[in-house]
Design a protein around this motif. Structure first.
Motif, mmCIF file in Angstrom:
data_model
loop_
_atom_site.group_PDB
_atom_site.id
_atom_site.type_symbol
_atom_site.label_atom_id
_atom_site.label_comp_id
_atom_site.label_asym_id
_atom_site.label_seq_id
_atom_site.Cartn_x
_atom_site.Cartn_y
_atom_site.Cartn_z
ATOM 1 N N GLY A 121 0.933 -0.888 0.025
ATOM 2 C CA GLY A 121 -0.203 -0.031 0.066
ATOM 3 C C GLY A 121 1.018 1.166 0.565
ATOM 4 N N ALA A 122 1.932 1.555 1.136
ATOM 5 C CA ALA A 122 3.138 2.135 0.763
ATOM 6 C C ALA A 122 3.824 2.811 -0.361
ATOM 7 N N ILE A 123 3.659 1.764 -1.004
ATOM 8 C CA ILE A 123 4.562 1.773 -2.202
ATOM 9 C C ILE A 123 3.681 2.366 -3.445
ATOM 10 N N VAL A 124 2.483 1.828 -3.692
ATOM 11 C CA VAL A 124 1.658 2.345 -4.111
ATOM 12 C C VAL A 124 1.100 3.659 -4.496
ATOM 13 N N VAL A 125 1.265 4.221 -2.930
ATOM 14 C CA VAL A 125 0.884 5.541 -2.358
ATOM 15 C C VAL A 125 1.448 6.477 -2.802
ATOM 16 N N PHE A 131 -20.788 0.372 4.597
ATOM 17 C CA PHE A 131 -20.843 0.826 2.633
ATOM 18 C C PHE A 131 -19.949 -0.110 2.200
ATOM 19 N N HIS A 132 -19.977 -1.085 2.697
ATOM 20 C CA HIS A 132 -18.453 -1.911 2.080
ATOM 21 C C HIS A 132 -18.764 -2.154 0.605
ATOM 22 N N LEU A 133 -17.690 -3.489 0.474
ATOM 23 C CA LEU A 133 -17.480 -4.176 -1.400
ATOM 24 C C LEU A 133 -17.772 -5.227 -1.480
ATOM 25 N N ASN A 134 -17.861 -6.334 -1.156
ATOM 26 C CA ASN A 134 -17.971 -8.022 -0.762
ATOM 27 C C ASN A 134 -16.797 -8.169 0.238
ATOM 28 N N GLY A 135 -16.620 -6.957 1.348
ATOM 29 C CA GLY A 135 -16.128 -7.639 2.015
ATOM 30 C C GLY A 135 -14.811 -7.177 2.749
ATOM 31 N N HIS A 136 -14.540 -6.738 0.718
ATOM 32 C CA HIS A 136 -13.118 -6.524 0.686
ATOM 33 C C HIS A 136 -12.436 -5.016 1.463
ATOM 34 N N ILE A 137 -13.667 -3.967 0.758
ATOM 35 C CA ILE A 137 -13.012 -2.902 1.310
ATOM 36 C C ILE A 137 -14.103 -1.965 1.662
ATOM 37 N N CYS A 138 -14.600 -0.755 2.391
ATOM 38 C CA CYS A 138 -15.204 0.077 2.588
ATOM 39 C C CYS A 138 -14.538 1.536 2.849
ATOM 40 N N VAL A 139 -16.617 2.233 3.655
ATOM 41 C CA VAL A 139 -15.586 3.577 3.190
ATOM 42 C C VAL A 139 -14.449 3.815 4.238
ATOM 43 N N PHE A 145 -4.646 13.554 -1.865
ATOM 44 C CA PHE A 145 -5.302 12.166 -0.609
ATOM 45 C C PHE A 145 -6.247 11.174 -1.574
ATOM 46 N N PHE A 146 -7.218 11.800 -2.859
ATOM 47 C CA PHE A 146 -7.743 10.743 -3.223
ATOM 48 C C PHE A 146 -6.925 10.427 -4.111
ATOM 49 N N ALA A 147 -5.967 10.791 -4.834
ATOM 50 C CA ALA A 147 -4.797 9.109 -5.418
ATOM 51 C C ALA A 147 -4.441 8.426 -4.839
ATOM 52 N N GLY A 148 -3.537 8.703 -3.464
ATOM 53 C CA GLY A 148 -3.764 7.791 -2.334
ATOM 54 C C GLY A 148 -5.162 6.814 -1.990
ATOM 55 N N MET A 149 -6.173 7.354 -1.705
ATOM 56 C CA MET A 149 -7.001 6.592 -1.407
ATOM 57 C C MET A 149 -8.137 5.839 -2.545
ATOM 58 N N ILE A 150 -7.305 6.162 -3.596
ATOM 59 C CA ILE A 150 -8.158 5.343 -4.220
ATOM 60 C C ILE A 150 -7.395 4.151 -4.785
ATOM 61 N N SER A 151 -6.137 3.908 -5.180
ATOM 62 C CA SER A 151 -4.881 3.434 -5.088
ATOM 63 C C SER A 151 -4.859 2.228 -4.282
ATOM 64 N N ALA A 152 -4.703 2.365 -2.924
ATOM 65 C CA ALA A 152 -4.550 1.266 -2.326
ATOM 66 C C ALA A 152 -5.764 1.235 -1.899
ATOM 67 N N THR A 153 -7.509 1.351 -2.340
ATOM 68 C CA THR A 153 -8.136 1.154 -1.757
ATOM 69 C C THR A 153 -8.587 -0.054 -3.394
ATOM 70 N N ALA A 164 -9.992 6.022 5.353
ATOM 71 C CA ALA A 164 -8.192 6.172 6.479
ATOM 72 C C ALA A 164 -7.078 5.953 5.250
ATOM 73 N N TRP A 165 -7.364 5.024 4.204
ATOM 74 C CA TRP A 165 -6.013 4.944 3.553
ATOM 75 C C TRP A 165 -5.416 6.156 2.770
ATOM 76 N N GLY A 166 -6.275 6.903 2.980
ATOM 77 C CA GLY A 166 -6.837 8.544 2.064
ATOM 78 C C GLY A 166 -5.804 9.041 3.271
#
Length: 255
Positions: free
Chosen positions: A50-54, A103-111, A69-77, A116-118
């Motif tokens: 996650g850190a490297i992708v961000v 507001f989760h998606l298939n249990g793998h990610i959530c808002v 914030f948005f680039a990191g949030m989207i890429s890490a998610t 928090a990633w952002g």
């Protein structure tokens, strides 16, 4: 401009930092020490990845907090979603699950996780990584390469063992599921028979099932490593083998 060794050093550093954070957080929640993570050692690859992708997506505009914030949030998610999906596909177990979050998606990610990633991306790119960068670039290049080589060997072995344990857990869950189905069929037959021949047959069948369960428990030497894997991931769930996982955890608790 970072060298390949520098990127690897950053990856291992953030894997370790993520392990420190997760271990402390889960240990406080559980009120006991929990060596958190998929691997045995003090590294959490999802945080390092996650850190490297961000960093890859945010360093070009590291002074713009909104874009970071948005680039990191989207890429890490995206990374978290596909990593979780791939691991569940391979191992039939979710090592993190957000199904109880809104507001989760298939249990793998959530808002909540995405936000928090952002926040993590802003802290990392605008503040934290600058110190790590300065420290790393001051080190002797040969020294960094030696450290990276040693860590690569250690983490590769650890990861290979952890993947093997995860596959073994998958096989155990499949076996327990098949055994449970067989237990239910046997019990049903004896229940039908007991209706005609009295409670003695039913008592014998239940005693037989208890003996089978006892045999499973006493033969758990091969389970101990994967039991340790589950203890490192106390929130792990299995949508495919829910009953079998619960049965395995029950056996482990009775050990």
């Amino acid at each position: 401009m970072y060298t390949f060794s520098t990127w690897l050093f950053f990856f291992y550093f953030y894997c370790f930092l993520g392990w420190v954070w997760e271990t402390c957080y889960v240990s406080v929640l559980k009120a006991k020490w929990v060596n958190r993570g998929f691997m045995r050692g003090p590294f959490l690859p999802i945080y390092g990845s996650g850190a490297i992708v961000v960093l890859i997506f945010t360093l070009p505009f590291r002074t713009n907090i909104v874009l970071v914030f948005f680039a990191g949030m989207i890429s890490a998610t995206i990374l978290e979603y596909f990593t979780g999906m791939a691991m569940e596909k391979l191992f039939h177990v979710r090592y993190w699950d957000y199904s109880n979050q809104r507001f989760h998606l298939n249990g793998h990610i959530c808002v909540t996780s995405s936000l928090a990633w952002g926040v993590f991306s802003v802290i990392l790119t605008l503040y934290g990584h600058m110190m790590v960068e300065k420290f790393t670039l001051r080190l002797n290049g040969n020294f960094v390469e030696v450290i990276v080589f040693l860590l690569t060997v250690y983490i590769s072995i650890d990861m290979a063992e952890s993947v093997r344990e995860a596959f073994n857990l998958k096989e155990v869950l499949l076996s327990l599921e098949e055994s449970s189905e067989e237990f239910r069929r046997i019990q049903k037959h004896f229940e039908v028979a007991s209706a005609f021949y009295g409670g003695e047959i039913k008592e014998r069948s239940e005693a037989g099932l208890r003996k089978i369960n006892s045999a499973l428990k006493t033969g758990k030497k091969e389970y101990r490593r994967i039991n340790a894997l589950l203890k490192r991931n106390p929130h792990a769930v299995s949508k495919m083998h829910k009953e079998a996982l619960s049965q395995f955890i029950e056996f482990s608790d009775d050990e």
